[in-house]
Design a protein around this motif. Structure first.
Motif, mmCIF file in Angstrom:
data_model
loop_
_atom_site.group_PDB
_atom_site.id
_atom_site.type_symbol
_atom_site.label_atom_id
_atom_site.label_comp_id
_atom_site.label_asym_id
_atom_site.label_seq_id
_atom_site.Cartn_x
_atom_site.Cartn_y
_atom_site.Cartn_z
ATOM 1 N N PHE A 193 7.535 7.357 -7.256
ATOM 2 C CA PHE A 193 8.615 6.493 -7.326
ATOM 3 C C PHE A 193 8.835 5.525 -7.142
ATOM 4 O O PHE A 193 9.216 4.267 -8.070
ATOM 5 N N TYR A 194 7.561 4.649 -7.516
ATOM 6 C CA TYR A 194 6.943 3.231 -7.462
ATOM 7 C C TYR A 194 6.840 2.441 -9.309
ATOM 8 O O TYR A 194 7.731 2.036 -9.625
ATOM 9 N N LYS A 195 6.049 3.984 -9.490
ATOM 10 C CA LYS A 195 5.923 3.575 -10.335
ATOM 11 C C LYS A 195 7.012 3.655 -11.502
ATOM 12 O O LYS A 195 7.295 2.863 -13.048
ATOM 13 N N VAL A 210 -2.591 8.044 8.121
ATOM 14 C CA VAL A 210 -0.834 7.899 7.690
ATOM 15 C C VAL A 210 -1.747 8.770 6.299
ATOM 16 O O VAL A 210 -0.632 9.552 5.834
ATOM 17 N N GLY A 211 -2.510 8.888 5.964
ATOM 18 C CA GLY A 211 -3.006 9.280 4.954
ATOM 19 C C GLY A 211 -3.861 8.148 3.398
ATOM 20 O O GLY A 211 -4.220 7.366 3.356
ATOM 21 N N ILE A 212 -3.535 8.835 2.028
ATOM 22 C CA ILE A 212 -4.192 7.651 0.895
ATOM 23 C C ILE A 212 -3.576 7.663 0.682
ATOM 24 O O ILE A 212 -1.839 7.700 0.136
ATOM 25 N N SER A 272 -8.306 4.670 -4.680
ATOM 26 C CA SER A 272 -7.157 5.259 -3.513
ATOM 27 C C SER A 272 -8.066 5.534 -2.087
ATOM 28 O O SER A 272 -9.494 4.687 -2.375
ATOM 29 N N PHE A 273 -7.432 4.540 -1.406
ATOM 30 C CA PHE A 273 -8.097 4.432 0.301
ATOM 31 C C PHE A 273 -6.894 5.458 0.928
ATOM 32 O O PHE A 273 -5.994 5.466 0.888
ATOM 33 N N ASN A 287 0.650 -0.690 0.242
ATOM 34 C CA ASN A 287 0.056 -0.065 -0.211
ATOM 35 C C ASN A 287 1.233 1.414 0.096
ATOM 36 O O ASN A 287 1.872 1.789 1.731
ATOM 37 N N ALA A 288 0.997 1.910 -1.019
ATOM 38 C CA ALA A 288 1.657 3.103 -1.834
ATOM 39 C C ALA A 288 1.102 4.350 -1.327
ATOM 40 O O ALA A 288 -0.348 5.085 -1.766
ATOM 41 N N ARG A 289 1.888 4.931 0.045
ATOM 42 C CA ARG A 289 1.630 7.112 0.390
ATOM 43 C C ARG A 289 1.249 7.470 -1.205
ATOM 44 O O ARG A 289 2.180 6.746 -2.490
#
Ligand SMILES: CC(C)(COP(=O)(O)OP(=O)(O)OC[C@H]1O[C@@H](n2cnc3c(N)ncnc32)[C@H](O)[C@@H]1OP(=O)(O)O)[C@@H](O)C(=O)NCCC(=O)NCCS
Length: 147
Positions: A116-118, A134-136, A128-129, A108-110
């Motif tokens: 960065f991950y792409k 922590v955030g989206i 998104s969730f 689960n990426a911020r």
């Protein structure tokens, strides 16, 4: 620069500073941190720990692959961000997973870390969730190809 395996407790200073700033230190402990299939890597520069990544053997029902690993607690100290250290840590985690015949890596990426991950070949899946406090986030994954 050196990357080596570290204990879960050794990740806390970086987890705290980058991922749980201002929150109680107990929030730096993740469920499964000390499971036998969990591994933590630390990136050191001049003997200073500046980046961390943790890998958990965890299946996500979004994916049918049998042998899945989850990345968690990916963080590089702010002053060292944008210098390629995060990418080195992800590659180390991938090599570890490949050595264990992993089919798929997910996490689960911020929202802010999605580009960065792409850049490293990961794909988002679904909407998104919100993770409270922590955030989206977006679920992301990469299928690991076996030769
Ligand atoms: C996200 C994070 C781990 C990335 O580590 P990093 O060391 O800063 O990233 P790198 O320098 O290795 O970046 C690798 C590539 O991704 C790109 N990149 C990094 N962060 C990016 C961003 N937010 N947006 C777009 N591209 C980004 C870099 O430009 C670089 O591209 P290049 O190879 O074409 O030059 C780090 O910035 C961090 O700890 N951020 C705060 C905590 C966090 O969000 N953790 C992730 C939780 S899911």
């Amino acid at each position: 620069m050196e990357i080596k395996k570290i204990n879960s407790i050794d990740t806390y200073p970086v987890r705290h500073e980058v991922l749980r700033k201002g929150k109680p230190i107990e929030t730096c402990q993740f469920k499964g941190d000390d499971d036998e299939n969990t591994v933590h890597f630390g990136l050191y520069q001049n003997e200073r720990l500046i980046g961390i990544i943790s890998i958990f053997k965890e299946k996500n029902d979004l994916f049918s692959e049998t042998n899945q690993f989850q990345i968690r607690g990916m963080a590089v100290l702010e002053e060292f961000q944008g210098k390629g250290f995060g990418a080195e840590l992800v590659k180390e985690a991938e090599n570890h997973c490949i050595s264990l015949n992993t089919d798929l890596i997910w996490f689960n990426a911020r929202e802010n870390a999605v580009p960065f991950y792409k850049n490293l070949g990961y794909t988002t899946i679904g909407d998104s969730f919100l993770i409270p406090d922590v955030g989206i986030h977006f679920a992301m994954y990469k299928k690991i190809r076996k030769n």
